[in-house]
Design an enzyme around this catalytic site. Structure first.
Site, PDB file in Angstrom:
ATOM      1  N   PHE A 106     -44.784 -52.572 -72.603  1.00 27.82           N
ATOM      2  CA  PHE A 106     -43.855 -53.128 -73.594  1.00 27.82           C
ATOM      3  C   PHE A 106     -44.090 -54.638 -73.755  1.00 27.82           C
ATOM      4  O   PHE A 106     -44.128 -55.153 -74.873  1.00 27.82           O
ATOM      5  CB  PHE A 106     -42.400 -52.921 -73.154  1.00 27.82           C
ATOM      6  CG  PHE A 106     -41.904 -51.513 -73.273  1.00 27.82           C
ATOM      7  CD1 PHE A 106     -42.564 -50.569 -74.036  1.00 27.82           C
ATOM      8  CD2 PHE A 106     -40.751 -51.117 -72.609  1.00 27.82           C
ATOM      9  CE1 PHE A 106     -42.096 -49.276 -74.143  1.00 27.82           C
ATOM     10  CE2 PHE A 106     -40.273 -49.822 -72.713  1.00 27.82           C
ATOM     11  CZ  PHE A 106     -40.947 -48.893 -73.480  1.00 27.82           C
TER      12      PHE A 106
ATOM     13  N   GLN B 137     -44.490 -49.203 -67.375  1.00 26.29           N
ATOM     14  CA  GLN B 137     -43.914 -49.130 -68.718  1.00 26.29           C
ATOM     15  C   GLN B 137     -43.508 -50.520 -69.206  1.00 26.29           C
ATOM     16  O   GLN B 137     -43.775 -50.896 -70.349  1.00 26.29           O
ATOM     17  CB  GLN B 137     -42.694 -48.199 -68.693  1.00 26.29           C
ATOM     18  CG  GLN B 137     -42.029 -48.003 -70.047  1.00 26.29           C
ATOM     19  CD  GLN B 137     -40.731 -47.212 -69.932  1.00 26.29           C
ATOM     20  OE1 GLN B 137     -39.820 -47.612 -69.207  1.00 26.29           O
ATOM     21  NE2 GLN B 137     -40.652 -46.087 -70.617  1.00 26.29           N
TER      22      GLN B 137
ATOM     23  N   LYS C 180     -34.194 -67.440 -91.451  1.00 24.92           N
ATOM     24  CA  LYS C 180     -33.369 -66.220 -91.403  1.00 24.92           C
ATOM     25  C   LYS C 180     -31.879 -66.565 -91.416  1.00 24.92           C
ATOM     26  O   LYS C 180     -31.074 -65.887 -92.060  1.00 24.92           O
ATOM     27  CB  LYS C 180     -33.717 -65.390 -90.156  1.00 24.92           C
ATOM     28  CG  LYS C 180     -35.108 -64.796 -90.205  1.00 24.92           C
ATOM     29  CD  LYS C 180     -35.369 -63.812 -89.093  1.00 24.92           C
ATOM     30  CE  LYS C 180     -35.736 -64.472 -87.795  1.00 24.92           C
ATOM     31  NZ  LYS C 180     -36.252 -63.482 -86.797  1.00 24.92           N
TER      32      LYS C 180
ATOM     33  N   ASP D 275     -42.659 -53.768 -87.437  1.00 24.66           N
ATOM     34  CA  ASP D 275     -44.101 -53.728 -87.205  1.00 24.66           C
ATOM     35  C   ASP D 275     -44.784 -52.919 -88.296  1.00 24.66           C
ATOM     36  O   ASP D 275     -44.243 -51.927 -88.782  1.00 24.66           O
ATOM     37  CB  ASP D 275     -44.410 -53.084 -85.849  1.00 24.66           C
ATOM     38  CG  ASP D 275     -43.749 -53.851 -84.710  1.00 24.66           C
ATOM     39  OD1 ASP D 275     -43.785 -55.095 -84.758  1.00 24.66           O
ATOM     40  OD2 ASP D 275     -43.192 -53.208 -83.805  1.00 24.66           O
TER      41      ASP D 275
ATOM     42  N   ARG E 134     -38.059 -57.800 -89.449  1.00 21.24           N
ATOM     43  CA  ARG E 134     -39.262 -57.592 -90.239  1.00 21.24           C
ATOM     44  C   ARG E 134     -39.867 -56.236 -89.911  1.00 21.24           C
ATOM     45  O   ARG E 134     -40.247 -55.479 -90.776  1.00 21.24           O
ATOM     46  CB  ARG E 134     -40.295 -58.696 -89.959  1.00 21.24           C
ATOM     47  CG  ARG E 134     -41.480 -58.632 -90.916  1.00 21.24           C
ATOM     48  CD  ARG E 134     -42.657 -59.434 -90.426  1.00 21.24           C
ATOM     49  NE  ARG E 134     -43.284 -58.784 -89.284  1.00 21.24           N
ATOM     50  CZ  ARG E 134     -44.469 -59.130 -88.792  1.00 21.24           C
ATOM     51  NH1 ARG E 134     -45.133 -60.118 -89.338  1.00 21.24           N
ATOM     52  NH2 ARG E 134     -44.977 -58.512 -87.755  1.00 21.24           N
TER      53      ARG E 134
ATOM     54  N   HIS F 128     -30.580 -50.732 -86.916  1.00 20.64           N
ATOM     55  CA  HIS F 128     -31.655 -51.662 -87.228  1.00 20.64           C
ATOM     56  C   HIS F 128     -32.173 -51.327 -88.622  1.00 20.64           C
ATOM     57  O   HIS F 128     -32.200 -50.158 -89.030  1.00 20.64           O
ATOM     58  CB  HIS F 128     -32.808 -51.502 -86.233  1.00 20.64           C
ATOM     59  CG  HIS F 128     -32.498 -52.065 -84.885  1.00 20.64           C
ATOM     60  ND1 HIS F 128     -33.474 -52.559 -84.040  1.00 20.64           N
ATOM     61  CD2 HIS F 128     -31.328 -52.209 -84.217  1.00 20.64           C
ATOM     62  CE1 HIS F 128     -32.917 -52.978 -82.917  1.00 20.64           C
ATOM     63  NE2 HIS F 128     -31.609 -52.775 -83.006  1.00 20.64           N
TER      64      HIS F 128
ATOM     65  N   ALA G 132     -41.443 -48.104 -86.752  1.00 16.21           N
ATOM     66  CA  ALA G 132     -42.368 -48.856 -87.601  1.00 16.21           C
ATOM     67  C   ALA G 132     -42.456 -48.209 -88.979  1.00 16.21           C
ATOM     68  O   ALA G 132     -42.648 -47.010 -89.109  1.00 16.21           O
ATOM     69  CB  ALA G 132     -43.751 -48.898 -86.950  1.00 16.21           C
TER      70      ALA G 132
ATOM     71  N   HIS H  84     -42.403 -66.285 -80.921  1.00 17.18           N
ATOM     72  CA  HIS H  84     -42.888 -65.057 -81.564  1.00 17.18           C
ATOM     73  C   HIS H  84     -44.408 -64.957 -81.375  1.00 17.18           C
ATOM     74  O   HIS H  84     -45.121 -65.956 -81.525  1.00 17.18           O
ATOM     75  CB  HIS H  84     -42.556 -65.096 -83.058  1.00 17.18           C
ATOM     76  CG  HIS H  84     -42.768 -63.788 -83.753  1.00 17.18           C
ATOM     77  ND1 HIS H  84     -44.034 -63.316 -84.061  1.00 17.18           N
ATOM     78  CD2 HIS H  84     -41.893 -62.847 -84.190  1.00 17.18           C
ATOM     79  CE1 HIS H  84     -43.922 -62.143 -84.670  1.00 17.18           C
ATOM     80  NE2 HIS H  84     -42.640 -61.832 -84.752  1.00 17.18           N
TER      81      HIS H  84
ATOM     82  N   GLN I 281     -35.461 -61.303 -78.141  1.00 17.01           N
ATOM     83  CA  GLN I 281     -36.392 -60.460 -77.404  1.00 17.01           C
ATOM     84  C   GLN I 281     -36.049 -60.617 -75.920  1.00 17.01           C
ATOM     85  O   GLN I 281     -35.521 -61.656 -75.507  1.00 17.01           O
ATOM     86  CB  GLN I 281     -37.821 -60.937 -77.681  1.00 17.01           C
ATOM     87  CG  GLN I 281     -38.916 -60.202 -76.936  1.00 17.01           C
ATOM     88  CD  GLN I 281     -38.914 -58.722 -77.270  1.00 17.01           C
ATOM     89  OE1 GLN I 281     -38.229 -57.957 -76.597  1.00 17.01           O
ATOM     90  NE2 GLN I 281     -39.649 -58.333 -78.284  1.00 17.01           N
TER      91      GLN I 281
ATOM     92  N   TYR J 229     -36.764 -65.357 -80.588  1.00 16.87           N
ATOM     93  CA  TYR J 229     -37.857 -65.262 -79.609  1.00 16.87           C
ATOM     94  C   TYR J 229     -37.910 -66.509 -78.731  1.00 16.87           C
ATOM     95  O   TYR J 229     -38.601 -67.472 -79.053  1.00 16.87           O
ATOM     96  CB  TYR J 229     -39.198 -65.067 -80.336  1.00 16.87           C
ATOM     97  CG  TYR J 229     -39.266 -63.766 -81.089  1.00 16.87           C
ATOM     98  CD1 TYR J 229     -39.817 -62.626 -80.508  1.00 16.87           C
ATOM     99  CD2 TYR J 229     -38.745 -63.657 -82.381  1.00 16.87           C
ATOM    100  CE1 TYR J 229     -39.851 -61.419 -81.185  1.00 16.87           C
ATOM    101  CE2 TYR J 229     -38.773 -62.456 -83.065  1.00 16.87           C
ATOM    102  CZ  TYR J 229     -39.330 -61.345 -82.457  1.00 16.87           C
ATOM    103  OH  TYR J 229     -39.361 -60.139 -83.130  1.00 16.87           O
TER     104      TYR J 229
END
Length: 281
Positions: free
Chosen positions: A211, A207, A160, A104, A102, A72, A47, A144, A171, A140
């Site tokens: 996420f 976990q 995009k 976070d 984009r 990335h 981030a 999203h 995702q 997504y």
């Protein structure tokens, strides 16, 4: 799916290690997964660019070992000048592939820098570097988490692509119908780039829950209930997770998905088993 067939692309994602031990573990993981001949390895970016230097180090090491690497690149918190410097470094090291996101907002930050959306970032990279980079963006299938509707999500995704993206990685998800419906909506909107499903093997249910809560990925109720029923039985969780994810991948490939992108969590084990079960070797 009405897309013209794309060449299938299989790839693996890592995050930059934080310690020398983590770096050594990642080298071992990479050597194992390299035997599967992926199209590329991608490396995430924290981030606000918090892992920028480690992303560069990791990507350069992968590239120097003879494997294609795709860092990335996040625009939140970035300036045009800072991104120019990063792009120049990647070009200097022979990187030709980016995953443009984009990103976070870092906690405690109100502003997002000079860029608001991934489409702004893609446009900037194209203006600065022309066709030097092959650019991936995120997609997504389950919408999203900040989009007000599925239709708005498709519009943002289309922006995009129109800005110059070549391909997309989704995702992760566990409902293949969400993916196929998303691709149909993209077809209807005239979006024809490959949309590669992102695959998250299941090693640890708590976990995974964290996420999924953070990124808006849905764990179907039947999977959640079964996982919760295993309690602390990690062997059963892994066995069931392998069954679920292998079946998911099988359905996606049978349905025409243009490859798979595995979120490896810097571990080769589960990804390798799924790969073998799919007879991809």
């Amino acid at each position: 799916m009405n897309h013209a067939p794309h060449e299938r692309v299989f790839s693996f994602e890592f995050f930059p290690p934080k310690t020398p031990e983590g770096a050594e573990k990642l080298r071992h993981t990479r050597r194992q997964l390299a035997q599967l001949n992926p199209a590329f390895f991608s490396v995430t970016y924290g981030a606000g660019g918090t892992t920028q230097d480690r992303t560069l180090e990791t990507v350069v090491e992968i590239q120097h070992d003879g494997y294609p690497a795709a860092p990335h690149l996040s625009c939140i918190g970035a300036t045009r000048d800072s991104l120019r410097q990063v792009l120049a470094q990647y070009r200097h090291h022979g990187i030709r592939h980016l995953v443009a996101l984009r990103g976070d907002l870092p906690s405690g930050t109100l502003g997002g820098g000079e860029f608001r959306y991934a489409s702004d970032l893609v446009r900037f990279v194209r203006e600065e570097t022309g066709d030097h980079f092959f650019i991936e963006v995120a997609a997504y299938p389950e919408v999203h988490p900040q989009a007000r509707s599925a239709q708005e999500g498709i519009r943002h995704f289309q922006e995009k692509i129109e800005a110059g993206a070549d391909s997309a990685i989704t995702q992760y998800f566990y409902n293949p119908d969400a993916y196929f419906s998303f691709v149909e909506d993209c077809d209807a909107a005239g979006i024809t780039v490959p949309i590669v499903p992102g695959i998250m093997p299941i090693a640890n249910f708590s976990q995974l829950s964290r996420f999924s809560e953070a990124c808006g990925a849905e764990i179907p109720r039947w999977i959640r209930q079964k996982m919760q029923g295993y309690g602390d039985d990690s062997a059963s969780i892994k066995a069931f997770g392998l069954e679920v994810v292998t079946h998911l991948c099988d359905r996606l490939l049978e349905g025409g998905a243009p490859g798979l992108h595995f979120y490896t969590m810097n571990s080769a084990g589960l990804t390798s088993v799924i790969w073998e079960r799919l007879h991809l070797t």
